[in-house]
Scaffold this active site. Structure first.
Site, mmCIF file in Angstrom:
data_model
loop_
_atom_site.group_PDB
_atom_site.id
_atom_site.type_symbol
_atom_site.label_atom_id
_atom_site.label_comp_id
_atom_site.label_asym_id
_atom_site.label_seq_id
_atom_site.Cartn_x
_atom_site.Cartn_y
_atom_site.Cartn_z
ATOM 1 N N HIS A 42 -19.697 10.767 95.666
ATOM 2 C CA HIS A 42 -20.268 12.089 95.419
ATOM 3 C C HIS A 42 -19.986 12.521 93.982
ATOM 4 C CE1 HIS A 42 -20.900 12.140 99.606
ATOM 5 N NE2 HIS A 42 -19.960 12.978 100.003
ATOM 6 N N CYS A 76 -14.654 16.020 102.530
ATOM 7 C CA CYS A 76 -14.651 15.119 101.374
ATOM 8 C C CYS A 76 -15.034 15.838 100.077
ATOM 9 C CB CYS A 76 -15.580 13.940 101.619
ATOM 10 S SG CYS A 76 -17.286 14.386 102.011
ATOM 11 N N LYS A 95 -17.460 25.062 104.536
ATOM 12 C CA LYS A 95 -16.188 24.329 104.564
ATOM 13 C C LYS A 95 -15.524 24.336 103.194
ATOM 14 C CE LYS A 95 -17.308 21.022 108.259
ATOM 15 N NZ LYS A 95 -17.613 19.597 108.542
#
Length: 215
Positions: A119, A4, A90
């Site tokens: 976020h 994400c 990641k």
């Protein structure tokens, strides 16, 4: 479907890559409870109730620490050799893969903050070719899935509450990095709904794109 945080970052970085190229990305994330699931969101709310009631310590079943009125390094595992956690790794690896560019330099610091949903990320770019902030703002305003919210006079920029339950990622604080010469540095701040664009919506859009190619 990528991580994400990677998705939210690259929604605003990719248009700039296409326009002038990017040599290096430095990103710091401010990640909401939603990234850790519904239980984490519920615990943040419970901790707020505990704090108001004067309970000490507050309920700490998910992260094993006080979350409300606090922030901490992302809760994914840390590589003891490099010091990078899994979330940061990641973001580095996925960005190289998505852009098809093993040479792009990426470093990340991921932090969990006491926000329920959406976020935020602070992004610093080193560009291959010059790009001034006016041109960057115009470029991002035309980018699909991106909304520019960059009101300096009223100090209105991306916030988690604005991005929550929205499909677009919101970008602002668009400015020249004064430490990098010749308009080759750019600073951005982005907010994105981790559950929508950061997960479900993006998966649907990938599936739709694949289906359209097979049609």
């Amino acid at each position: 479907n990528p991580n994400c945080s990677t998705i939210i970052m690259n929604m605003v970085v990719w248009p700039i890559v296409q326009a002038v190229g990017v040599e290096r990305v430095v990103v710091s994330t401010y990640q909401a409870a939603s990234g850790a699931g519904a239980a984490a969101m519920a615990e943040l709310e419970q901790q707020a109730r505990d704090w108001v009631a004067g309970k000490s310590p507050v309920t700490q079943d998910i992260f094993g620490r006080q979350y409300v009125f606090n922030l901490f390094s992302h809760n994914s595992g840390i590589d003891l050799a490099t010091g990078y956690n899994e979330e940061e790794t990641k973001m580095i690896k996925e960005t190289k893969k998505i852009f098809g560019d093993d040479q792009i330099k990426v470093t990340a610091t991921c932090i969990r903050v006491p926000v329920l949903r959406a976020h935020c990320e602070s992004i610093n770019l080193t560009l291959k070719s010059p790009l001034d902030e006016k041109a960057a703002r115009e470029l991002l305003a035309k980018a699909p899935g991106v909304t520019v919210q960059d009101d300096r006079e009223n100090n209105k920029h991306p916030e988690p509450l604005d991005a929550s339950f929205k499909d677009d990622c919101i970008v602002g604080r668009i400015r020249q990095d004064v430490s990098q010469p010749d308009n080759r540095g750019l600073d951005l701040f982005v907010a994105g709904d981790q559950i929508r664009k950061g997960a479900a919506l993006n998966a649907i859009q990938i599936a739709e794109l694949l289906l359209s190619r097979d049609a």
